[in-house]
Scaffold this motif. Structure first.
Motif, PDB file in Angstrom:
ATOM      1  N   PRO A  84       0.783  -1.240   0.000  1.00 11.98           N
ATOM      2  CA  PRO A  84       0.000   0.000   0.000  1.00 11.98           C
ATOM      3  C   PRO A  84       0.812   1.286   0.000  1.00 11.98           C
ATOM      4  CG  PRO A  84      -0.954  -1.571   1.522  1.00 11.98           C
ATOM      5  CD  PRO A  84       0.335  -2.162   1.061  1.00 11.98           C
ATOM      6  N   HIS A  87       1.292   2.819  -3.394  1.00 14.55           N
ATOM      7  CA  HIS A  87       0.153   3.107  -4.267  1.00 14.55           C
ATOM      8  C   HIS A  87       0.095   4.569  -4.706  1.00 14.55           C
ATOM      9  CE1 HIS A  87      -2.385  -0.619  -2.892  1.00 14.55           C
ATOM     10  NE2 HIS A  87      -1.262  -0.940  -3.507  1.00 14.55           N
ATOM     11  N   TYR A  88       0.163   5.465  -3.737  1.00 14.49           N
ATOM     12  CA  TYR A  88       0.028   6.884  -4.071  1.00 14.49           C
ATOM     13  C   TYR A  88       1.127   7.380  -5.013  1.00 14.49           C
ATOM     14  CZ  TYR A  88       0.562  11.923  -3.469  1.00 14.49           C
ATOM     15  OH  TYR A  88       0.752  13.263  -3.695  1.00 14.49           O
ATOM     16  N   LYS A  92       0.235   8.356  -8.942  1.00 12.63           N
ATOM     17  CA  LYS A  92       0.446   9.753  -9.354  1.00 12.63           C
ATOM     18  C   LYS A  92       1.367   9.813 -10.570  1.00 12.63           C
ATOM     19  CE  LYS A  92       1.628  14.258  -7.314  1.00 12.63           C
ATOM     20  NZ  LYS A  92       2.742  14.703  -8.190  1.00 12.63           N
ATOM     21  N   VAL A 103      -5.738   0.685  -9.093  1.00  9.57           N
ATOM     22  CA  VAL A 103      -5.000   0.559  -7.844  1.00  9.57           C
ATOM     23  C   VAL A 103      -5.667  -0.533  -7.013  1.00  9.57           C
ATOM     24  CG1 VAL A 103      -4.091   1.734  -5.818  1.00  9.57           C
ATOM     25  CG2 VAL A 103      -4.523   3.035  -7.918  1.00  9.57           C
ATOM     26  N   ALA A 108      -5.016   4.079  -0.960  1.00  8.04           N
ATOM     27  CA  ALA A 108      -3.838   4.808  -0.502  1.00  8.04           C
ATOM     28  C   ALA A 108      -3.747   4.591   1.000  1.00  8.04           C
ATOM     29  CB  ALA A 108      -3.953   6.290  -0.852  1.00  8.04           C
ATOM     30  N   THR A 110      -3.805   7.257   3.138  1.00  5.62           N
ATOM     31  CA  THR A 110      -4.609   8.318   3.757  1.00  5.62           C
ATOM     32  C   THR A 110      -5.702   8.737   2.785  1.00  5.62           C
ATOM     33  OG1 THR A 110      -3.363  10.233   2.906  1.00  5.62           O
ATOM     34  CG2 THR A 110      -2.560   9.212   4.949  1.00  5.62           C
ATOM     35  N   GLN A 113      -4.453  11.484   0.368  1.00  3.83           N
ATOM     36  CA  GLN A 113      -3.773  10.975  -0.826  1.00  3.83           C
ATOM     37  C   GLN A 113      -4.782  10.502  -1.865  1.00  3.83           C
ATOM     38  OE1 GLN A 113      -1.163   7.862   0.542  1.00  3.83           O
ATOM     39  NE2 GLN A 113       0.489   9.287   1.084  1.00  3.83           N
ATOM     40  N   GLY A 114      -5.815   9.787  -1.409  1.00  3.37           N
ATOM     41  CA  GLY A 114      -6.836   9.311  -2.331  1.00  3.37           C
ATOM     42  C   GLY A 114      -7.550  10.452  -3.019  1.00  3.37           C
ATOM     43  N   LEU A 117      -5.403  11.962  -5.737  1.00  2.00           N
ATOM     44  CA  LEU A 117      -5.356  11.141  -6.949  1.00  2.00           C
ATOM     45  C   LEU A 117      -6.638  11.281  -7.773  1.00  2.00           C
ATOM     46  CD1 LEU A 117      -3.697   7.871  -5.585  1.00  2.00           C
ATOM     47  CD2 LEU A 117      -2.641   9.621  -7.034  1.00  2.00           C
ATOM     48  N   GLY A 182       0.283   1.444   5.797  1.00  2.00           N
ATOM     49  CA  GLY A 182      -0.801   0.666   5.210  1.00  2.00           C
ATOM     50  C   GLY A 182      -0.824  -0.762   5.693  1.00  2.00           C
TER      51      GLY A 182
END
Length: 355
Positions: A84, A87-88, A92, A103, A108, A110, A113-114, A117, A182
């Motif tokens: 995890p 992911h961000y 990105k 994803v 993400a 947090t 972050q989600g 995106l 994560g």
């Protein structure tokens, strides 16, 4: 997106990560769907590189996500099946490279972050979605069908569990990961349970949260219980446990005129692990002895489970991409804003458990 003679060109796809998610979920589903060509697989593990080359000889195997992005001009879609915390940044970078992105859950680490995106994908006109495959579990499809038919009346309580006996942490990154990375059952299993509850019964707030680390080497949490109160009036009790020697029902749903209880776990993942294919006739079919129980009018009846259908995720996604991507009115398989809502519930649960 057309090829020779006007035929639709396959969606050129890369999978980053070839652990459980990449090798059992994404790669087999993509390989079984002619709308996609699985062109690149990224993994730094030598053993997994060999396994990927053996199972998918047409795919180029590279070391990491950076090597995939170097090939972005020859790709349409990247699927992130990494731990995890990656992911961000990878999502990105892939969006900025002009790629559509899938994803794996959790979206993400947090909700901020989600949200970033989601906004970036909208700004760039790219397709962005989250692999919440448990929306296509056979038992969940069965429950949705029951609720659509109002077979239980007005639902008052929803109980949902993912419980496993896993006294040892099997993956190196999970053994190292804190909640900030994560790690833990709330991010892993909870992403599924919270998503399903919100899909069935709508927005909710966290009433109660218990997060414990029972295993000596667990750095996040492996025994979690959440109570949610939905705006619809339903109370959800969600339990996830990695040190559970005796599992409770997968679902228990109570309504004003009936109830539904289901044991066991959807068979699609173990079927692929055992060497089966999503194209097999028996894929997604649950053994009759695992049928759930529908209780109404003082008696219980066995209710066969709907066939599980993880391939539906990639079917819907292909239709969306080929119909013009973000310009298309067709739905995404999973709206990434739903995944942000899941992350907000997880964050609220952590805050409540700490205070």
């Amino acid at each position: 997106m057309t090829g020779t003679e006007g035929e639709p060109r396959a969606i050129r796809t890369a999978v980053v990560g070839y652990g459980l998610a990449g090798s059992v979920f994404h790669a087999p589903l993509l390989a079984a769907n002619s709308s996609y060509s699985l062109d690149v697989i990224a993994t730094s593990d030598a053993g997994r590189q060999g396994a990927a080359s053996s199972r998918l000889p047409r795919a180029e195997v590279v070391r990491d996500g950076a090597a995939v992005l170097e090939r972005s001009a020859d790709l349409d879609l990247v699927v992130l099946a990494t731990p995890p915390m990656a992911h961000y940044p990878l999502a990105k970078a892939a969006l900025e490279a002009g790629l559509d992105v899938v994803v794996d859950k959790p979206f993400a680490v947090t909700s901020a972050q989600g949200q970033e995106l989601v906004a970036l994908a909208r700004q760039l006109g790219r397709v962005l979605t989250v692999f919440q495959n448990r929306r296509w579990d056979g038992d969940f499809l069965t429950l949705r069908k029951l609720l659509a038919a109002q077979a239980l009346g007005r639902v008052t309580r929803f109980e949902s569990r993912f419980e496993r006996w896993s006294p040892a942490i099997g993956k190196a990154w999970k053994a190292r990961a804190t909640a900030a990375d994560g790690g833990g059952a709330l991010f892993d299993l909870g992403s599924h349970l919270v998503d399903q509850a919100l899909q069935l019964f709508g927005p909710a707030t966290v009433l109660h949260a218990e997060l414990k680390a029972r295993r000596s080497d667990e750095r996040a949490d492996d025994d979690v219980f959440l109570a949610l109160r939905h705006q619809s009036g339903v109370t959800s009790h969600l339990a996830m446990n990695m040190l559970c020697a005796q599992q409770g029902p997968r679902f228990r749903v109570l309504g004003s005129i009936g109830g539904y209880t289901k044991n066991g776990v959807d068979p699609q993942e173990p079927y692929i692990v055992a060497g089966g294919s999503p194209l097999d006739r028996d894929y997604g079919v649950e053994a009759p002895e695992w049928a759930g129980l529908l209780g109404r009018d003082g008696h219980l009846d066995k209710l066969p489970t709907e066939r599980g259908n993880y391939p539906e995720f990639y079917r819907i996604l292909a239709a969306k991409i080929r119909d013009g991507g973000t310009a298309s009115a067709l739905p995404l398989p999973v709206n990434p804003e739903d995944a942000v809502d899941v992350l907000k519930i997880i964050e609220d649960a952590r805050t409540l458990a700490q205070t």
